[in-house]
Design a protein around this motif. Structure first.
Motif, mmCIF file in Angstrom:
data_model
loop_
_atom_site.group_PDB
_atom_site.id
_atom_site.type_symbol
_atom_site.label_atom_id
_atom_site.label_comp_id
_atom_site.label_asym_id
_atom_site.label_seq_id
_atom_site.Cartn_x
_atom_site.Cartn_y
_atom_site.Cartn_z
ATOM 1 N N SER A 46 5.548 -20.524 -9.556
ATOM 2 C CA SER A 46 5.355 -20.862 -11.088
ATOM 3 C C SER A 46 4.872 -22.005 -11.398
ATOM 4 O O SER A 46 5.583 -23.100 -11.407
ATOM 5 C CB SER A 46 6.730 -20.321 -11.777
ATOM 6 O OG SER A 46 6.570 -20.562 -13.299
ATOM 7 N N VAL A 47 3.743 -22.091 -12.058
ATOM 8 C CA VAL A 47 3.146 -23.429 -12.419
ATOM 9 C C VAL A 47 4.096 -23.769 -13.591
ATOM 10 O O VAL A 47 4.291 -24.969 -13.750
ATOM 11 C CB VAL A 47 1.516 -23.058 -13.050
ATOM 12 C CG1 VAL A 47 1.092 -24.166 -13.817
ATOM 13 C CG2 VAL A 47 0.804 -22.649 -11.806
ATOM 14 N N SER A 48 4.414 -22.996 -14.503
ATOM 15 C CA SER A 48 5.414 -23.804 -15.818
ATOM 16 C C SER A 48 6.511 -23.828 -15.275
ATOM 17 O O SER A 48 7.062 -24.991 -15.945
ATOM 18 C CB SER A 48 5.474 -22.031 -16.632
ATOM 19 O OG SER A 48 6.129 -21.251 -15.970
ATOM 20 N N MET A 49 7.153 -23.444 -14.196
ATOM 21 C CA MET A 49 8.662 -24.085 -13.714
ATOM 22 C C MET A 49 8.129 -25.492 -13.203
ATOM 23 O O MET A 49 8.984 -26.344 -13.279
ATOM 24 C CB MET A 49 9.039 -23.206 -12.622
ATOM 25 C CG MET A 49 10.342 -23.618 -12.078
ATOM 26 S SD MET A 49 10.259 -24.663 -10.650
ATOM 27 C CE MET A 49 9.193 -23.773 -9.452
ATOM 28 N N LEU A 50 7.169 -25.661 -12.296
ATOM 29 C CA LEU A 50 6.864 -26.851 -11.915
ATOM 30 C C LEU A 50 6.649 -27.944 -12.940
ATOM 31 O O LEU A 50 7.180 -28.914 -12.778
ATOM 32 C CB LEU A 50 5.449 -26.645 -10.868
ATOM 33 C CG LEU A 50 5.721 -25.984 -9.487
ATOM 34 C CD1 LEU A 50 4.337 -25.887 -8.989
ATOM 35 C CD2 LEU A 50 6.772 -26.684 -8.680
ATOM 36 N N PRO B 112 2.756 -34.803 -13.780
ATOM 37 C CA PRO B 112 2.261 -33.976 -12.437
ATOM 38 C C PRO B 112 1.692 -34.895 -11.277
ATOM 39 O O PRO B 112 2.041 -34.676 -10.240
ATOM 40 C CB PRO B 112 1.763 -32.866 -13.165
ATOM 41 C CG PRO B 112 2.165 -32.794 -14.412
ATOM 42 C CD PRO B 112 2.764 -34.122 -14.908
ATOM 43 N N HIS B 113 0.832 -35.684 -11.658
ATOM 44 C CA HIS B 113 -0.170 -36.155 -10.859
ATOM 45 C C HIS B 113 0.407 -37.380 -10.125
ATOM 46 O O HIS B 113 -0.042 -37.783 -9.043
ATOM 47 C CB HIS B 113 -1.407 -36.674 -11.256
ATOM 48 C CG HIS B 113 -1.135 -37.905 -12.413
ATOM 49 N ND1 HIS B 113 -1.009 -37.825 -13.619
ATOM 50 C CD2 HIS B 113 -1.186 -39.250 -11.988
ATOM 51 C CE1 HIS B 113 -0.640 -38.957 -14.190
ATOM 52 N NE2 HIS B 113 -1.164 -39.754 -13.231
ATOM 53 N N LYS C 77 -0.866 -23.554 -4.097
ATOM 54 C CA LYS C 77 -1.910 -23.711 -5.061
ATOM 55 C C LYS C 77 -1.344 -23.623 -6.410
ATOM 56 O O LYS C 77 -2.329 -24.112 -7.271
ATOM 57 C CB LYS C 77 -2.547 -22.129 -4.827
ATOM 58 C CG LYS C 77 -3.430 -22.052 -3.751
ATOM 59 C CD LYS C 77 -3.854 -20.582 -3.293
ATOM 60 C CE LYS C 77 -4.838 -20.638 -2.069
ATOM 61 N NZ LYS C 77 -5.057 -19.048 -1.836
ATOM 62 N N ALA C 78 -0.101 -23.160 -6.813
ATOM 63 C CA ALA C 78 0.364 -23.286 -8.164
ATOM 64 C C ALA C 78 0.671 -24.759 -8.342
ATOM 65 O O ALA C 78 0.276 -25.153 -9.547
ATOM 66 C CB ALA C 78 1.622 -22.389 -8.117
ATOM 67 N N ALA C 79 1.162 -25.490 -7.541
ATOM 68 C CA ALA C 79 1.367 -26.987 -7.669
ATOM 69 C C ALA C 79 -0.091 -27.594 -7.950
ATOM 70 O O ALA C 79 0.072 -28.420 -8.664
ATOM 71 C CB ALA C 79 1.869 -27.685 -6.280
ATOM 72 N N ARG C 80 -0.950 -27.228 -7.329
ATOM 73 C CA ARG C 80 -2.477 -27.959 -7.381
ATOM 74 C C ARG C 80 -2.855 -27.640 -9.062
ATOM 75 O O ARG C 80 -3.320 -28.488 -9.482
ATOM 76 C CB ARG C 80 -3.259 -27.287 -6.535
ATOM 77 C CG ARG C 80 -4.947 -27.950 -6.694
ATOM 78 C CD ARG C 80 -4.953 -29.367 -6.433
ATOM 79 N NE ARG C 80 -4.549 -29.600 -5.188
ATOM 80 C CZ ARG C 80 -5.079 -30.768 -4.375
ATOM 81 N NH1 ARG C 80 -5.449 -31.572 -4.960
ATOM 82 N NH2 ARG C 80 -4.502 -30.810 -3.230
#
Length: 196
Positions: free
Chosen positions: A138-142, A153-154, A167-170
């Motif tokens: 999940s992108v939103s969770m990350l 994030p970066h 891929k989601a983390a990216r």
């Protein structure tokens, strides 16, 4: 955790898969072949079997996950104490992020010599956002986790063995590291494009 800190493909995941299939056979009345098919389908489609079971069948992850991780891990934990030295060579804050349940983490981290090592341990049962289960990938969770930890994030990296998680983390803006060594050795994983 699985196939990143611990070579789960060498046996633990096989045990988990058997318990998942047995759970599906009992709870949903499936044959063994159908349970195996559904388990794999939901893992591919949702990134986690438990999310497919929750969304499609109303199976509570707080019941399912502990049930399918309840067995003796000791036979699979030979020669596992080297992880702390590897982790200590990496700079920065360290947070464990796993789709496994808290009961799994609380048994395995001491066996790995990592009890109390991580700044935070985020397990499947912690991955809820706006009342919905949001495990990896999940992108939103990350993004929510980065905000909770006070990092952009970066400035964060996800080290994982799963391409869908990376891929989601990216997409979330994190740096990514694909950890393939354990899966390649035990599950026959081959990196794409002939990479070593």
């Amino acid at each position: 955790m699985d196939d990143t800190l611990l070579a789960s493909s060498a046996g633990i995941l096989g045990e988990v898969h058997v318990l998942m299939n047995n759970f599906l056979m009992r709870r949903l009345g499936m044959s063994e072949a159908e349970a195996n098919r559904v388990r794999e389908l939901y893992w591919r489609e949702y990134g986690s079997t438990f999310i497919g079971l929750w969304r499609r069948h109303g199976v509570d992850p707080r019941v399912f996950l502990p049930a399918v991780h309840d067995f003796d891990y000791r036979p699979y934990l030979k020669d596992v104490r080297g992880q702390r030295g590897v982790l200590e060579r990496l700079s920065g804050r360290k947070v464990l992020l796993t789709n496994g349940p808290r009961s799994y983490v609380s048994k395995l981290l001491p066996a790995l010599g990592l009890k109390g090592y991580f700044e935070a341990e985020v397990t499947s049962t912690d991955m809820r956002l706006f009342g919905d289960w949001r495990p990896k990938p999940s992108v939103s969770m990350l993004l929510a986790l980065c905000a909770r930890l006070g990092v952009r994030p970066h400035e964060a990296a996800l080290v994982d063995d799963g391409l869908s998680n990376l891929k989601a983390a990216r997409r979330a803006g994190l740096v990514t590291v694909w950890c393939v060594g354990m899966r390649r050795r035990h599950a026959g994983l081959r990196p794409p494009f002939g990479a070593p």
